[in-house]
Motif scaffolding. Structure first.
Motif, mmCIF file in Angstrom:
data_model
loop_
_atom_site.group_PDB
_atom_site.id
_atom_site.type_symbol
_atom_site.label_atom_id
_atom_site.label_comp_id
_atom_site.label_asym_id
_atom_site.label_seq_id
_atom_site.Cartn_x
_atom_site.Cartn_y
_atom_site.Cartn_z
ATOM 1 N N ARG A 237 42.731 42.069 43.121
ATOM 2 C CA ARG A 237 42.404 40.659 43.354
ATOM 3 C C ARG A 237 42.976 39.747 42.274
ATOM 4 N NH1 ARG A 237 35.993 40.961 45.122
ATOM 5 N NH2 ARG A 237 36.305 42.134 47.052
ATOM 6 N N ALA A 238 43.686 40.324 41.310
ATOM 7 C CA ALA A 238 44.285 39.563 40.216
ATOM 8 C C ALA A 238 43.236 38.792 39.423
ATOM 9 C CB ALA A 238 45.366 38.617 40.734
ATOM 10 N N GLU A 239 42.057 39.393 39.266
ATOM 11 C CA GLU A 239 41.011 38.768 38.457
ATOM 12 C C GLU A 239 41.342 38.952 36.978
ATOM 13 O OE1 GLU A 239 37.449 39.468 41.757
ATOM 14 O OE2 GLU A 239 37.472 40.643 39.894
ATOM 15 N N PRO A 240 40.986 37.980 36.127
ATOM 16 C CA PRO A 240 41.394 38.039 34.714
ATOM 17 C C PRO A 240 40.743 39.162 33.920
ATOM 18 C CG PRO A 240 39.890 36.203 35.083
ATOM 19 C CD PRO A 240 40.246 36.744 36.433
ATOM 20 N N SER A 241 39.568 39.616 34.342
ATOM 21 C CA SER A 241 38.893 40.710 33.666
ATOM 22 C C SER A 241 37.956 41.384 34.665
ATOM 23 C CB SER A 241 38.116 40.218 32.446
ATOM 24 O OG SER A 241 37.630 41.310 31.678
ATOM 25 N N TYR A 242 37.179 42.339 34.174
ATOM 26 C CA TYR A 242 36.295 43.083 35.053
ATOM 27 C C TYR A 242 35.100 43.574 34.250
ATOM 28 C CZ TYR A 242 38.687 46.992 32.816
ATOM 29 O OH TYR A 242 39.210 47.852 31.889
ATOM 30 N N GLY A 243 33.976 43.746 34.924
ATOM 31 C CA GLY A 243 32.782 44.243 34.264
ATOM 32 C C GLY A 243 32.798 45.748 34.117
#
Length: 254
Positions: A237-243
C-alpha cells in the motif's frame, strides 16, 4: 476502550500470549496496539501500548526484548534498557518476573517453555532466521539453563501464511540449496510464482529439534488487517511505516 486481544497456545503452561493490534492507543495507519520502538509512532503512545501488552500477559513483570536483526543468535535475558538491547533474534530466561518479548509484523514469533524446569524462550523467526537455525539456537540456550528439549513445548504465533506469501524462484533456490527436502514448503501460486509456508517451515524446524510438543496457531497476519500488523501489506500500500505486534512469555513469581 477495547481490551487487548491475547492469543494463547494450549501447549504452553506458563504465562504467555501472542498479541495483535486490538486494545491499543495508536492512531492513523498504525492504529491499535503498536508496540514497535522503531516504527516512528509517538514514543509515549508506544510506551503505553507496551505497558498494556505486558499487563495483559504477566502483570508487574519486567518487559525485556532484543534488537532484532533477522539472524539466529539467542541470548540470556539481562537487565538492559530498551536503548541497550543486544543484537539478537531470540532470548531465554529462568527468572520469574521477566517477560520475554518479540516484535513481529509478518515474521513468525515462536514461544517456548519447559514448565517443569522453569525455563522459557522467545524467538523472532523470519525466513532468514528460520533457515539460519534460530529455533535450534533458542533450544540450545534453554538447555544451558536446565531445560530438556523433550519437555519443551513451542508455539508458532501469527505470521504471514502461504496464501499471502508469494516469492520468486531465487528465494526457493536458497532453501533447496540448504536441503532439497525443504521444497515441500513451497506451493504454486495463482500468478505462477511459488508461495512459501513460513509457519509450516518454522514448526517443522521445532519438531525436527526433538521438542515435546509443537503447535502453529494458523493466523495469517497479511490477511487480517483488523487484527494484525503486516509489513508486506503496508509495503503493498506504499504506507510510510507499519506497526509491530508483541509476543510475550514469562514465569510468574511465587
Amino acid at each position: 476502550m477495547s481490551a487487548v486481544e491475547v492469543l494463547r497456545s494450549a501447549r504452553i503452561a506458563v504465562p504467555h500470549g501472542f498479541l495483535g493490534r486490538r486494545g491499543g492507543t495508536s492512531s492513523g495507519p498504525m492504529w491499535g496496539l503498536n508496540t514497535g520502538l522503531g516504527s516512528g509512532d509517538d514514543p509515549a503512545v508506544v510506551a503505553e501500548n507496551r505497558r498494556r501488552a505486558a499487563a495483559a500477559v504477566l502483570p508487574g513483570a519486567r518487559l525485556v526484548g532484543v534488537y532484532q536483526v533477522h539472524g539466529a543468535d539467542a541470548v540470556v535475558a539481562g537487565g538492559w534498557s530498551d536503548a541497550e538491547r543486544p543484537h539478537a533474534d531470540a532470548l531465554v530466561t529462568d527468572r520469574p518476573g521477566v517477560l520475554l518479548s518479540i516484535l513481529t509484523a509478518d515474521c513468525a514469533p515462536v514461544l517456548f517453555a519447559d514448565a517443569e524446569a522453569g525455563v522459557v524462550g522467545a524467538a523472532h523467526a523470519g525466513w532468514k532466521g528460520a533457515l539460519g537455525r534460530v529455533v535450534e539456537a533458542t533450544v540450545a540456550r534453554m538447555e544451558a539453563l536446565g531445560a530438556r528439549r523433550e519437555r519443551i513445548a513451542a508455539a508458532v504465533g501469527p505470521c504471514i501464511a502461504a496464501p499471502s506469501y508469494e516469492v520468486d524462484e531465487a528465494f526457493r533456490a536458497r532453501f533447496r540449496a540448504a536441503d532439497e527436502g525443504f521444497d515441500r514448503f513451497f506451493s504454486p501460486g495463482p500468478a505462477g510464482k511459488p508461495h512459501f509456508d513460513l509457519p509450516g517451515f518454522v514448526a517443522a524446524r521445532a519438531a525436527a529439534a526433538g521438542l515435546g510438543a509443537v503447535e502453529a496457531l494458523g493466523e495469517d497476519t497479511y490477511a487480517q488487517e483488523k487484527r494484525f500488523y503486516s509489513f508486506r501489506r503496508a509495503t503493498h500500500r506504499a504506507e510510510p511505516s507499519y506497526g509491530r505486534q508483541l509476543s510475550l512469555i514469562g514465569l510468574a513469581a511465587d
